[in-house]
Design a protein around this motif. Structure first.
Motif, PDB file in Angstrom:
ATOM      1  N   LEU A 213      -2.530  -3.549 -14.252  1.00  0.00           N
ATOM      2  CA  LEU A 213      -1.619  -3.390 -13.113  1.00  0.00           C
ATOM      3  C   LEU A 213      -0.465  -2.462 -13.459  1.00  0.00           C
ATOM      4  O   LEU A 213       0.021  -1.711 -12.595  1.00  0.00           O
ATOM      5  N   TRP A 214      -0.015  -2.505 -14.700  1.00  0.00           N
ATOM      6  CA  TRP A 214       1.033  -1.573 -15.134  1.00  0.00           C
ATOM      7  C   TRP A 214       0.556  -0.133 -15.005  1.00  0.00           C
ATOM      8  O   TRP A 214       1.351   0.764 -14.736  1.00  0.00           O
ATOM      9  N   TRP A 215      -0.732   0.105 -15.235  1.00  0.00           N
ATOM     10  CA  TRP A 215      -1.245   1.471 -15.124  1.00  0.00           C
ATOM     11  C   TRP A 215      -1.008   2.019 -13.712  1.00  0.00           C
ATOM     12  O   TRP A 215      -0.654   3.192 -13.546  1.00  0.00           O
ATOM     13  N   LEU A 216      -1.178   1.180 -12.704  1.00  0.00           N
ATOM     14  CA  LEU A 216      -0.885   1.594 -11.328  1.00  0.00           C
ATOM     15  C   LEU A 216       0.616   1.726 -11.107  1.00  0.00           C
ATOM     16  O   LEU A 216       1.097   2.729 -10.570  1.00  0.00           O
TER      17      LEU A 216
ATOM     18  N   PRO B 189     -15.220   1.183 -22.936  1.00  0.00           N
ATOM     19  CA  PRO B 189     -14.076   1.778 -23.638  1.00  0.00           C
ATOM     20  C   PRO B 189     -12.726   1.440 -23.024  1.00  0.00           C
ATOM     21  O   PRO B 189     -11.768   1.152 -23.764  1.00  0.00           O
ATOM     22  N   ALA B 190     -12.619   1.458 -21.703  1.00  0.00           N
ATOM     23  CA  ALA B 190     -11.331   1.152 -21.071  1.00  0.00           C
ATOM     24  C   ALA B 190     -10.961  -0.306 -21.257  1.00  0.00           C
ATOM     25  O   ALA B 190      -9.793  -0.642 -21.495  1.00  0.00           O
ATOM     26  N   ALA B 191     -11.945  -1.208 -21.183  1.00  0.00           N
ATOM     27  CA  ALA B 191     -11.674  -2.632 -21.374  1.00  0.00           C
ATOM     28  C   ALA B 191     -11.193  -2.901 -22.801  1.00  0.00           C
ATOM     29  O   ALA B 191     -10.261  -3.685 -23.024  1.00  0.00           O
ATOM     30  N   ARG B 192     -11.834  -2.258 -23.767  1.00  0.00           N
ATOM     31  CA  ARG B 192     -11.415  -2.459 -25.161  1.00  0.00           C
ATOM     32  C   ARG B 192     -10.001  -1.916 -25.390  1.00  0.00           C
ATOM     33  O   ARG B 192      -9.193  -2.528 -26.100  1.00  0.00           O
ATOM     34  N   LEU B 193      -9.689  -0.780 -24.787  1.00  0.00           N
ATOM     35  CA  LEU B 193      -8.351  -0.223 -24.912  1.00  0.00           C
ATOM     36  C   LEU B 193      -7.323  -1.120 -24.237  1.00  0.00           C
ATOM     37  O   LEU B 193      -6.226  -1.332 -24.777  1.00  0.00           O
TER      38      LEU B 193
ATOM     39  N   GLU C  91      -4.368   7.824 -21.935  1.00  0.00           N
ATOM     40  CA  GLU C  91      -5.485   7.278 -22.713  1.00  0.00           C
ATOM     41  C   GLU C  91      -6.357   6.375 -21.842  1.00  0.00           C
ATOM     42  O   GLU C  91      -7.599   6.438 -21.903  1.00  0.00           O
ATOM     43  N   LEU C  92      -5.710   5.508 -21.055  1.00  0.00           N
ATOM     44  CA  LEU C  92      -6.475   4.617 -20.180  1.00  0.00           C
ATOM     45  C   LEU C  92      -7.247   5.389 -19.130  1.00  0.00           C
ATOM     46  O   LEU C  92      -8.411   5.088 -18.838  1.00  0.00           O
ATOM     47  N   TRP C  93      -6.604   6.368 -18.532  1.00  0.00           N
ATOM     48  CA  TRP C  93      -7.259   7.177 -17.508  1.00  0.00           C
ATOM     49  C   TRP C  93      -8.505   7.863 -18.083  1.00  0.00           C
ATOM     50  O   TRP C  93      -9.598   7.789 -17.498  1.00  0.00           O
ATOM     51  N   ILE C  94      -8.362   8.490 -19.233  1.00  0.00           N
ATOM     52  CA  ILE C  94      -9.478   9.234 -19.820  1.00  0.00           C
ATOM     53  C   ILE C  94     -10.578   8.279 -20.271  1.00  0.00           C
ATOM     54  O   ILE C  94     -11.775   8.571 -20.127  1.00  0.00           O
ATOM     55  N   ALA C  95     -10.202   7.107 -20.794  1.00  0.00           N
ATOM     56  CA  ALA C  95     -11.220   6.115 -21.194  1.00  0.00           C
ATOM     57  C   ALA C  95     -12.023   5.655 -19.983  1.00  0.00           C
ATOM     58  O   ALA C  95     -13.253   5.482 -20.061  1.00  0.00           O
ATOM     59  N   ALA C  96     -11.363   5.445 -18.844  1.00  0.00           N
ATOM     60  CA  ALA C  96     -12.067   5.018 -17.639  1.00  0.00           C
ATOM     61  C   ALA C  96     -12.926   6.148 -17.066  1.00  0.00           C
ATOM     62  O   ALA C  96     -14.029   5.903 -16.558  1.00  0.00           O
ATOM     63  N   ARG C  97     -12.447   7.387 -17.161  1.00  0.00           N
ATOM     64  CA  ARG C  97     -13.216   8.523 -16.672  1.00  0.00           C
ATOM     65  C   ARG C  97     -14.482   8.716 -17.464  1.00  0.00           C
ATOM     66  O   ARG C  97     -15.525   9.137 -16.943  1.00  0.00           O
TER      67      ARG C  97
END
Length: 319
Positions: A266-269, A245-249, A308-314
């Motif tokens: 990298l922008w997420w960090l 899910p995180a990769a697709r997002l 969204e990215l954080w929750i998808a990775a979680r």
């Protein structure tokens, strides 16, 4: 042979990315490095410079010292390059020798000796930034501080920092140092999220399973210590052919922002207000170039996209 003699174009003010050289130098063994290893290192350095990256991160143990050696060869091949970049290396980890397992060593004599060996391999007369690679529980802060002061007085190291240390450990050492610690390098990525989750899982049952010392980011920010995120690309878990899910997002966000999934990762960090500076460790020039926008553009992620990215990775909602 790749030409890296020209000035990199489009260099952004300040360091938005650091190039980690752990992948340079051949195998993780004591076999000598080859000319091909130096050529590959030169190609990686060239790609980093094309992206505006001018800070290069090494360690005395990477590839059993060969990473520093091939980087020194690249510097020797390219007159004027040393003056245009920042060289950062680390000491404090001793690799296994025969039947003896690896250990940590921040004794004063060891620090000084390791720095002298790094300088020889890097073919330079000064290290811009030296990081203490891991805490050594058997060496007190007064002894460590004495070694750092000596290296600074001798003009061998300009600045000092740490790696993999908590805010409390940093404060304990800084109290003995006349020089400010300028960096703390920690594993932080969309995959390794305990650095951010420690702050929101407080007072939940999940908090007991976390190991990140809560308050470390805040302590570094308050002291003006740069937070460097190693493992920032999450070892390819969300890029390339990854299907989760995180990769697709990431791919969807990258298309909408006309950039690459690596850049969005990298922008997420970098979007975090602590001012995290990602360290990218790939040795593949094409993957280094895929990070270019993260070096040259401010993070283009909204508050909602970041979550969204954080929750998808979680893989689970936030508490």
């Amino acid at each position: 042979m790749t030409d890296i003699s020209t000035e990199p174009s489009g260099r952004a003010p300040g360091a938005r990315l650091i190039y980690g050289c752990m992948g340079l130098g051949g195998g993780w063994d004591r076999a000598p490095y080859t000319t091909e290893d130096v050529d590959r290192a030169q190609a990686a350095v060239a790609a980093a410079l094309e992206c505006g990256i001018t800070v290069f991160d090494l360690a005395d143990i990477y590839r059993f010292g060969k990473s520093e050696s091939v980087f020194g060869e690249v510097l020797a091949r390219t007159p004027g390059l040393r003056e245009r970049i920042t060289v950062q290396t680390k000491c404090g980890i001793r690799l296994a020798e025969g039947d003896r397992p690896g250990w940590y060593d921040l004794r004063a004599d060891s620090i000084v000796r390791r720095v002298e060996e790094s300088l020889a391999r890097l073919r330079t007369d000064v290290i811009d930034t030296l990081l203490l690679h891991r805490p050594d529980p058997l060496t007190g802060p007064d002894e460590i501080a004495a070694a750092l002061h000596k290296l600074h007085r001798q003009g061998l190291v300009r600045r000092f920092g740490v790696s993999n240390m908590s805010g409390a450990q940093i404060a304990h050492l800084q109290a003995r140092l006349e020089l400010p610690l300028v960096a703390n390098q920690l594993e932080m990525s969309l995959d390794r999220r305990d650095w951010v989750e420690a702050g929101v899982l407080l007072n939940t049952s999940a908090a007991a399973s976390g190991g990140f010392p809560e308050g470390t980011l805040e302590a570094c920010v308050d002291r003006g210590i740069q937070l460097q995120a190693w493992g920032a690309l999450a070892r390819g878990r969300y890029t390339g052919d990854a299907d989760n899910p995180a990769a697709r997002l990431l791919r969807r966000l990258a298309r909408s922002k006309d950039t690459t999934p690596e850049t969005v990762l990298l922008w997420w960090l970098a979007r975090h207000p602590a001012g995290l500076v990602p360290v990218i460790g790939t040795s593949r020039p094409e993957r280094i170039r895929a990070c270019r926008d993260a070096a040259l553009r401010a993070p283009d992620l909204t508050h909602e996209e970041w979550y969204e990215l954080w929750i998808a990775a979680r893989g689970a909602p936030l508490p």
